[in-house]
Scaffold this motif. Structure first.
Motif, PDB file in Angstrom:
ATOM      1  N   ASN A 278       0.784  -1.229   0.000  1.00 46.41           N
ATOM      2  CA  ASN A 278       0.000   0.000   0.000  1.00 46.41           C
ATOM      3  C   ASN A 278       0.822   1.287   0.000  1.00 46.41           C
ATOM      4  OD1 ASN A 278      -2.948  -1.080   0.565  1.00 46.41           O
ATOM      5  ND2 ASN A 278      -1.594  -2.189   1.965  1.00 46.41           N
ATOM      6  N   VAL A 279       1.969   1.278   0.626  1.00 44.73           N
ATOM      7  CA  VAL A 279       2.758   2.505   0.737  1.00 44.73           C
ATOM      8  C   VAL A 279       3.816   2.589  -0.365  1.00 44.73           C
ATOM      9  CG1 VAL A 279       4.227   3.897   2.254  1.00 44.73           C
ATOM     10  CG2 VAL A 279       2.368   2.513   3.231  1.00 44.73           C
ATOM     11  N   LEU A 280       4.494   1.493  -0.620  1.00 44.04           N
ATOM     12  CA  LEU A 280       5.578   1.510  -1.602  1.00 44.04           C
ATOM     13  C   LEU A 280       5.118   1.963  -2.986  1.00 44.04           C
ATOM     14  CD1 LEU A 280       8.514   1.002  -2.293  1.00 44.04           C
ATOM     15  CD2 LEU A 280       7.972  -1.440  -2.584  1.00 44.04           C
ATOM     16  N   PRO A 281       3.969   1.518  -3.498  1.00 46.10           N
ATOM     17  CA  PRO A 281       3.553   2.020  -4.817  1.00 46.10           C
ATOM     18  C   PRO A 281       3.410   3.536  -4.872  1.00 46.10           C
ATOM     19  CG  PRO A 281       2.286   0.078  -4.220  1.00 46.10           C
ATOM     20  CD  PRO A 281       3.061   0.470  -3.001  1.00 46.10           C
ATOM     21  N   ARG A 282       2.946   4.153  -3.823  1.00 42.14           N
ATOM     22  CA  ARG A 282       2.789   5.605  -3.808  1.00 42.14           C
ATOM     23  C   ARG A 282       4.140   6.297  -3.708  1.00 42.14           C
ATOM     24  NH1 ARG A 282      -1.906   7.634   0.078  1.00 42.14           N
ATOM     25  NH2 ARG A 282      -1.437   9.515  -1.167  1.00 42.14           N
ATOM     26  N   VAL A 283       5.077   5.702  -2.991  1.00 41.85           N
ATOM     27  CA  VAL A 283       6.425   6.276  -2.924  1.00 41.85           C
ATOM     28  C   VAL A 283       7.090   6.220  -4.300  1.00 41.85           C
ATOM     29  CG1 VAL A 283       8.725   6.043  -1.897  1.00 41.85           C
ATOM     30  CG2 VAL A 283       6.686   5.687  -0.471  1.00 41.85           C
ATOM     31  N   LYS A 284       6.928   5.113  -4.987  1.00 45.45           N
ATOM     32  CA  LYS A 284       7.504   4.991  -6.323  1.00 45.45           C
ATOM     33  C   LYS A 284       6.881   6.001  -7.293  1.00 45.45           C
ATOM     34  CE  LYS A 284       8.832   0.087  -6.232  1.00 45.45           C
ATOM     35  NZ  LYS A 284       8.596  -1.259  -6.830  1.00 45.45           N
ATOM     36  N   GLU A 285       5.605   6.253  -7.103  1.00 43.39           N
ATOM     37  CA  GLU A 285       4.921   7.184  -7.995  1.00 43.39           C
ATOM     38  C   GLU A 285       5.325   8.636  -7.734  1.00 43.39           C
ATOM     39  OE1 GLU A 285       0.372   8.805  -8.852  1.00 43.39           O
ATOM     40  OE2 GLU A 285       0.714   7.135  -7.465  1.00 43.39           O
TER      41      GLU A 285
END
Length: 571
Positions: A278-285
């Motif tokens: 849940n958090v890592l995809p938003r950090v990558k984005e």
């Protein structure tokens, strides 16, 4: 005129019964005829000599006297009428046994009642002073038994000479930024969790910001309290850490205020997989994301063991206070050990009895009507949803005290320490805020243990002035003195106490850290018949296993208080 009546057997029997009831000699043998012989009959024999039948003569009158007392309380067949019923030998034995049992039970009951009525109070109160009996000091008063502390050793330190496989700063999955909220110890936990989360997601950690809440009202930066260089260097093989937001990210204010740059839906004690999904995809984005709020946002038993070990590495090795804080704390420890002119052990007491803690606990404490009324007004103002109309609070307060969920008062702490065997001469360092009730509330503790001091009494005003500009700096001094004391005693839960106990365990379990059984204290202090010797025995036996000894961990355990499994290894 003297009239002679004709002989009548019925009249003779009546005369004999009457003479027996006033103590005259009766038929000596139990086998005598049911109808006694009259002195006027021709078969009458003169009474035997006294020395021939003493036993028979003495036994019967005493038996009749004893029967007159107990016969109303027992069934009629225990004492049958001699001239109507002959008792069976076995039935007589049973009667005697039952009677003996009744007498024995009565003696025990009377003895118990007398003992309770004469039982001494725990301590005698003389004004605001408590006078408790002396207790002999035990051999393990100042440290845990050596045999119980040698099976584990710390093993979360960094291993030198390893080759790091961390990618460069600009090659990680992005940057994360956190606000470490609350007081010093809550911030410490948040920093440890931030490093662990950065490791889980393989991202670069921006040095956390220490954000004080409305209670602390202190704007301390990370570098005002911790050694930043040591922090970054010690963790260089685990996580990439940078001091500030990268220069290419120009709108730094957005990172503090924008919802688009903030992850807000992290549940408490979230598993490692939650951050990956849940958090890592938003950090990558977005490349840079803030995690807010970040209090207790990482679990314990739902993350890999190496992650828990990394948290211990941060807590016990990477997070060091500034040298000036460490040096001042060492000076205070030295002064505590040499207050008597020679080296002596000392105790550190974390006394949690500030007004805020008393109010938040919603427990009832000894005080005047005015004090209780003012506390009710304070609670209604600060916690209106919990206070409601106040009608339910008395039952709630009783239940919480019974369950051991109320802070110990200074007087209760004094009685507990005396029962454990600590003498009047014990040197005690008090780590506490402003005690609710002031000097009157502290008086029982201070009178029983007069060698009781705070950092303000140990150090000159000028020595502490440099630390007053940051509340967390003063809290750090208390933290280090408690950590290095011979015995640490907590009085209520909280991050400070559990971090101290956990750290002292990590240092080898030899250092004694007492966690009071407040349920036992509530039960004992509420028993008006509890004698001092019984109380002492209960306190000593109960707290033999509550002194910071090794404890096996369990699901959802708190690694800050018990770092045994993930952070320590068997010797």
């Amino acid at each position: 005129p003297n009239l002679k009546l004709a002989y009548s057997p019925k009249r003779a029997t009546a005369e004999l019964r009457h003479s027996s009831s006033i103590g005259s000699r009766a038929t000596p043998s139990p086998s005598a005829s049911v109808v006694a012989q009259s002195p006027l009959s021709s078969d009458y024999q003169s009474p035997p000599a006294a020395d021939d039948h003493d036993n028979g003569r003495d036994r019967y009158p005493r038996d009749r006297s004893f029967r007159s007392y107990v016969q109303p309380f027992l069934p009629h067949y225990f004492f049958p009428n001699d001239d109507l019923y002959r008792p069976h030998p076995h039935r007589s034995k049973i009667s005697i046994l039952i009677l003996a049992a009744v007498v024995f039970a009565a003696v025990l009951s009377v003895s118990s009642v007398v003992k309770r009525l004469n039982a001494p109070y725990l301590c005698r109160k003389d004004g605001i002073t408590l006078q408790c009996p002396h207790v002999k000091e035990s051999s393990s008063l100042w440290e845990n038994p050596y045999s119980a502390t040698t099976s584990w050793k710390p093993c979360a330190e960094r291993h030198e000479g390893i080759i790091s496989d961390l990618p460069a700063e600009n090659s990680t999955n992005g940057y994360v930024f956190i606000h470490a909220e609350g007081g010093l110890n809550q911030q410490r936990i948040a920093i440890c969790n931030a490093v662990a989360v950065a490791k889980i997601m393989n991202v670069t950690l921006i040095l956390p910001v220490l954000k004080q809440d409305q209670i602390w009202k202190d704007q301390t930066k990370f570098e005002d309290i911790f050694d930043v260089d040591h922090f970054i260097d010690y963790l260089k093989y685990d996580v990439r850490i940078v001091r500030d937001i990268p220069e290419w990210f120009t709108d730094k204010a957005e990172l503090f205020t924008s919802i688009r740059r903030t992850v807000k839906n992290i549940p408490k004690y979230a598993p490692a997989q939650f951050y990956i999904d849940n958090v890592l995809p938003r950090v990558k984005e977005k490349k840079i994301m803030a995690l807010k709020p970040f209090v207790d946002r990482l679990g314990y038993d739902n993350v890999p063991q190496e992650i828990n070990r990394l948290r211990c590495r941060v807590n016990y090795h990477a997070l060091k206070f500034l040298p000036e804080i460490e040096n001042m704390a060492d000076l205070l420890v030295s002064r505590m050990r040499n207050r008597t002119g020679s080296s002596n052990p000392f105790m550190a007491l974390h006394l949690r009895f500030e007004k805020g803690m008393v109010g938040l606990s919603f427990c009832d404490f000894v005080g005047t009507r005015m004090e209780k009324a003012l506390m009710a007004i304070y609670r209604m103002k600060e916690w209106p949803r919990r206070f409601k109309d106040g009608s339910h609070l008395w039952a709630l307060a009783l239940q919480k005290r019974k369950e051991g969920r109320c802070p110990l008062e200074p007087g209760e702490v004094a009685v507990m320490l005396r029962a454990m065997g600590y003498p009047k001469e014990t040197q005690i360092y008090v780590a506490s805020g402003q005690v609710y009730g002031g000097q009157n509330r502290m008086a029982p503790l201070r009178n029983m243990f007069p060698n009781l001091v705070t950092k303000e009494e140990l150090a000159a005003k000028l020595e502490l002035d440099g630390f007053r500009k940051h509340v967390t700096s003063l809290a750090a001094l208390d933290f280090l003195v408690c950590l290095k004391s011979d015995v640490f005693v907590m009085t209520h839960g909280g991050n400070f106490a559990k971090l101290i106990i956990g750290h002292r365990r990590y240092m080898g379990h030899r250092l004694k850290s007492i966690k009071p059984d407040k349920g036992l204290m509530s039960k004992s202090l509420g028993d008006p018949y509890m004698g001092w010797s019984t109380f002492v025995e209960d306190v000593i036996v109960t707290h033999q296993t509550r002194t910071g000894l090794p404890e096996e961990t369990f699901p959802n355990y708190d690694i800050w208080e018990n770092p045994l499994t993930p952070c320590m290894c068997r010797t």
